[in-house]
Design a protein around this motif. Structure first.
Motif, PDB file in Angstrom:
ATOM      1  N   PHE A 185       0.838  -1.194   0.000  1.00  0.00           N
ATOM      2  CA  PHE A 185       0.000   0.000   0.000  1.00  0.00           C
ATOM      3  C   PHE A 185       0.873   1.244   0.000  1.00  0.00           C
ATOM      4  O   PHE A 185       1.915   1.292   0.652  1.00  0.00           O
ATOM      5  N   GLU A 186       0.428   2.245  -0.718  1.00  0.00           N
ATOM      6  CA  GLU A 186       1.080   3.543  -0.749  1.00  0.00           C
ATOM      7  C   GLU A 186       0.268   4.451   0.166  1.00  0.00           C
ATOM      8  O   GLU A 186      -0.864   4.810  -0.149  1.00  0.00           O
ATOM      9  N   MET A 187       0.822   4.794   1.309  1.00  0.00           N
ATOM     10  CA  MET A 187       0.069   5.494   2.345  1.00  0.00           C
ATOM     11  C   MET A 187      -0.399   6.887   1.930  1.00  0.00           C
ATOM     12  O   MET A 187      -1.416   7.368   2.413  1.00  0.00           O
ATOM     13  N   GLU A 188       0.323   7.540   1.030  1.00  0.00           N
ATOM     14  CA  GLU A 188      -0.061   8.884   0.575  1.00  0.00           C
ATOM     15  C   GLU A 188      -1.147   8.841  -0.508  1.00  0.00           C
ATOM     16  O   GLU A 188      -1.768   9.856  -0.803  1.00  0.00           O
ATOM     17  N   ALA A 189      -1.367   7.661  -1.083  1.00  0.00           N
ATOM     18  CA  ALA A 189      -2.336   7.523  -2.178  1.00  0.00           C
ATOM     19  C   ALA A 189      -3.735   7.247  -1.626  1.00  0.00           C
ATOM     20  O   ALA A 189      -3.911   6.779  -0.506  1.00  0.00           O
ATOM     21  N   THR A 190      -4.733   7.513  -2.448  1.00  0.00           N
ATOM     22  CA  THR A 190      -6.123   7.289  -2.057  1.00  0.00           C
ATOM     23  C   THR A 190      -6.450   5.798  -2.058  1.00  0.00           C
ATOM     24  O   THR A 190      -5.684   4.977  -2.574  1.00  0.00           O
ATOM     25  N   GLY A 191      -7.604   5.489  -1.527  1.00  0.00           N
ATOM     26  CA  GLY A 191      -8.084   4.115  -1.569  1.00  0.00           C
ATOM     27  C   GLY A 191      -8.214   3.615  -2.997  1.00  0.00           C
ATOM     28  O   GLY A 191      -7.846   2.472  -3.306  1.00  0.00           O
ATOM     29  N   TRP A 192      -8.734   4.464  -3.883  1.00  0.00           N
ATOM     30  CA  TRP A 192      -8.889   4.086  -5.301  1.00  0.00           C
ATOM     31  C   TRP A 192      -7.538   3.731  -5.903  1.00  0.00           C
ATOM     32  O   TRP A 192      -7.408   2.713  -6.594  1.00  0.00           O
ATOM     33  N   ASP A 193      -6.542   4.587  -5.667  1.00  0.00           N
ATOM     34  CA  ASP A 193      -5.205   4.333  -6.218  1.00  0.00           C
ATOM     35  C   ASP A 193      -4.619   3.042  -5.651  1.00  0.00           C
ATOM     36  O   ASP A 193      -3.975   2.273  -6.361  1.00  0.00           O
ATOM     37  N   SER A 229     -15.861  -3.294   0.058  1.00  0.00           N
ATOM     38  CA  SER A 229     -15.192  -2.649   1.193  1.00  0.00           C
ATOM     39  C   SER A 229     -16.158  -1.814   2.018  1.00  0.00           C
ATOM     40  O   SER A 229     -15.966  -1.650   3.218  1.00  0.00           O
ATOM     41  N   GLY A 230     -17.169  -1.265   1.380  1.00  0.00           N
ATOM     42  CA  GLY A 230     -18.134  -0.420   2.086  1.00  0.00           C
ATOM     43  C   GLY A 230     -17.555   0.918   2.517  1.00  0.00           C
ATOM     44  O   GLY A 230     -18.133   1.604   3.360  1.00  0.00           O
ATOM     45  N   LEU A 231     -16.444   1.334   1.943  1.00  0.00           N
ATOM     46  CA  LEU A 231     -15.784   2.567   2.365  1.00  0.00           C
ATOM     47  C   LEU A 231     -16.319   3.824   1.691  1.00  0.00           C
ATOM     48  O   LEU A 231     -16.008   4.933   2.130  1.00  0.00           O
ATOM     49  N   GLY A 232     -17.097   3.671   0.638  1.00  0.00           N
ATOM     50  CA  GLY A 232     -17.750   4.821   0.003  1.00  0.00           C
ATOM     51  C   GLY A 232     -16.798   5.947  -0.332  1.00  0.00           C
ATOM     52  O   GLY A 232     -15.746   5.745  -0.943  1.00  0.00           O
ATOM     53  N   ASP A 233     -17.158   7.164   0.115  1.00  0.00           N
ATOM     54  CA  ASP A 233     -16.367   8.363  -0.198  1.00  0.00           C
ATOM     55  C   ASP A 233     -14.975   8.356   0.437  1.00  0.00           C
ATOM     56  O   ASP A 233     -14.101   9.109   0.021  1.00  0.00           O
ATOM     57  N   TYR A 234     -14.755   7.504   1.430  1.00  0.00           N
ATOM     58  CA  TYR A 234     -13.428   7.429   2.050  1.00  0.00           C
ATOM     59  C   TYR A 234     -12.381   6.911   1.063  1.00  0.00           C
ATOM     60  O   TYR A 234     -11.185   7.097   1.286  1.00  0.00           O
ATOM     61  N   LEU A 235     -12.808   6.288  -0.024  1.00  0.00           N
ATOM     62  CA  LEU A 235     -11.847   5.836  -1.039  1.00  0.00           C
ATOM     63  C   LEU A 235     -11.162   7.019  -1.726  1.00  0.00           C
ATOM     64  O   LEU A 235     -10.116   6.840  -2.351  1.00  0.00           O
ATOM     65  N   ASN A 236     -11.718   8.212  -1.582  1.00  0.00           N
ATOM     66  CA  ASN A 236     -11.115   9.421  -2.150  1.00  0.00           C
ATOM     67  C   ASN A 236     -10.044  10.010  -1.242  1.00  0.00           C
ATOM     68  O   ASN A 236      -9.387  10.979  -1.599  1.00  0.00           O
ATOM     69  N   VAL A 237      -9.868   9.443  -0.069  1.00  0.00           N
ATOM     70  CA  VAL A 237      -8.952   9.963   0.951  1.00  0.00           C
ATOM     71  C   VAL A 237      -7.684   9.109   0.975  1.00  0.00           C
ATOM     72  O   VAL A 237      -7.749   7.884   0.817  1.00  0.00           O
ATOM     73  N   PRO A 238      -6.510   9.735   1.191  1.00  0.00           N
ATOM     74  CA  PRO A 238      -5.292   8.930   1.339  1.00  0.00           C
ATOM     75  C   PRO A 238      -5.442   7.921   2.481  1.00  0.00           C
ATOM     76  O   PRO A 238      -5.992   8.252   3.541  1.00  0.00           O
ATOM     77  N   LYS A 276      -3.467   6.855   4.601  1.00  0.00           N
ATOM     78  CA  LYS A 276      -2.796   7.172   5.864  1.00  0.00           C
ATOM     79  C   LYS A 276      -3.774   7.740   6.894  1.00  0.00           C
ATOM     80  O   LYS A 276      -3.497   7.725   8.087  1.00  0.00           O
ATOM     81  N   TYR A 277      -4.940   8.202   6.445  1.00  0.00           N
ATOM     82  CA  TYR A 277      -5.946   8.740   7.355  1.00  0.00           C
ATOM     83  C   TYR A 277      -6.998   7.702   7.760  1.00  0.00           C
ATOM     84  O   TYR A 277      -7.898   8.013   8.524  1.00  0.00           O
ATOM     85  N   TYR A 278      -6.889   6.498   7.264  1.00  0.00           N
ATOM     86  CA  TYR A 278      -7.862   5.445   7.597  1.00  0.00           C
ATOM     87  C   TYR A 278      -7.617   4.922   9.010  1.00  0.00           C
ATOM     88  O   TYR A 278      -6.475   4.851   9.463  1.00  0.00           O
ATOM     89  N   SER A 279      -8.685   4.498   9.653  1.00  0.00           N
ATOM     90  CA  SER A 279      -8.529   3.756  10.907  1.00  0.00           C
ATOM     91  C   SER A 279      -7.959   2.386  10.540  1.00  0.00           C
ATOM     92  O   SER A 279      -7.979   1.984   9.368  1.00  0.00           O
ATOM     93  N   SER A 280      -7.481   1.633  11.513  1.00  0.00           N
ATOM     94  CA  SER A 280      -6.947   0.305  11.211  1.00  0.00           C
ATOM     95  C   SER A 280      -8.044  -0.595  10.645  1.00  0.00           C
ATOM     96  O   SER A 280      -7.788  -1.404   9.757  1.00  0.00           O
ATOM     97  N   GLY A 281      -9.270  -0.438  11.129  1.00  0.00           N
ATOM     98  CA  GLY A 281     -10.383  -1.230  10.611  1.00  0.00           C
ATOM     99  C   GLY A 281     -10.685  -0.914   9.160  1.00  0.00           C
ATOM    100  O   GLY A 281     -10.911  -1.812   8.345  1.00  0.00           O
ATOM    101  N   MET A 282     -10.687   0.363   8.813  1.00  0.00           N
ATOM    102  CA  MET A 282     -10.936   0.770   7.429  1.00  0.00           C
ATOM    103  C   MET A 282      -9.832   0.232   6.518  1.00  0.00           C
ATOM    104  O   MET A 282     -10.101  -0.264   5.424  1.00  0.00           O
ATOM    105  N   PHE A 283      -8.607   0.347   6.986  1.00  0.00           N
ATOM    106  CA  PHE A 283      -7.462  -0.111   6.204  1.00  0.00           C
ATOM    107  C   PHE A 283      -7.559  -1.615   5.928  1.00  0.00           C
ATOM    108  O   PHE A 283      -7.363  -2.067   4.798  1.00  0.00           O
TER     109      PHE A 283
END
Length: 163
Positions: free
Chosen positions: A17-25, A52-61, A63-70
């Protein structure tokens, strides 16, 4: 060694995983790392996102995800690959009860669809559910090879001599 078929390894879900990249990337990057072709991973992107059920959070890098989201994203990507040979360590999915149930169904589907499954576990229930042959390893040495019932019984007798 010659291998016929594609292999997927689900030991380290978070590797690549690239922590600076979005979920989509990261869906795309991790898919490539797992051996998917660009066209193949692009065709699976929507399904991975929905699972994944992450919705709009896939637009976020990430590195900001909780461990559960990740872990939800990592699990969703890793299990979207359909290999011939699956190398699987005990995978623990993170998330709420609905996601855990969905993840368990997906793992059973994936494990049932491969031609060869190499499954590392300490769970005798999982062993009996998914395997027809076992290799008991102890300190890097083969201690026993045989049927699931036979090997699991010997293992339990050795580990729980009074139980």
């Amino acid at each position: 060694m010659q291998v016929e078929g594609n292999i997927a390894c689900l030991f380290e879900l978070a590797t690549g995983f690239e922590m600076e990249a979005t979920g989509w990337d990261n869906i795309y990057l991790r898919g490539l790392m797992l051996g998917e072709h660009p066209k193949s991973i692009k065709s699976k992107t929507k399904e991975i996102a929905e699972f994944s059920g992450l919705g709009d959070y896939l637009n976020v890098p990430v590195k900001y995800y909780s461990s559960g989201m990740f872990m939800r994203l990592a699990f969703s990507i890793s299990t979207a690959i359909k290999p011939d040979i699956l190398l699987l360590d005990e995978v623990i999915a993170a998330g709420d009860a609905a996601f855990l149930e969905k993840a368990e169904r997906r793992m059973k589907e994936l494990m049932g669809s491969v031609k060869i499954l190499v499954f590392v576990t300490h769970s005798m229930k999982s062993l009996k559910d998914f395997c027809n042959k076992c290799i008991w390893l102890e300190k890097g040495e083969v201690r026993m090879i045989g049927g699931t019932e036979e090997v699991s019984r010997a293992y339990l007798e050795a580990m729980l001599p009074n139980g």
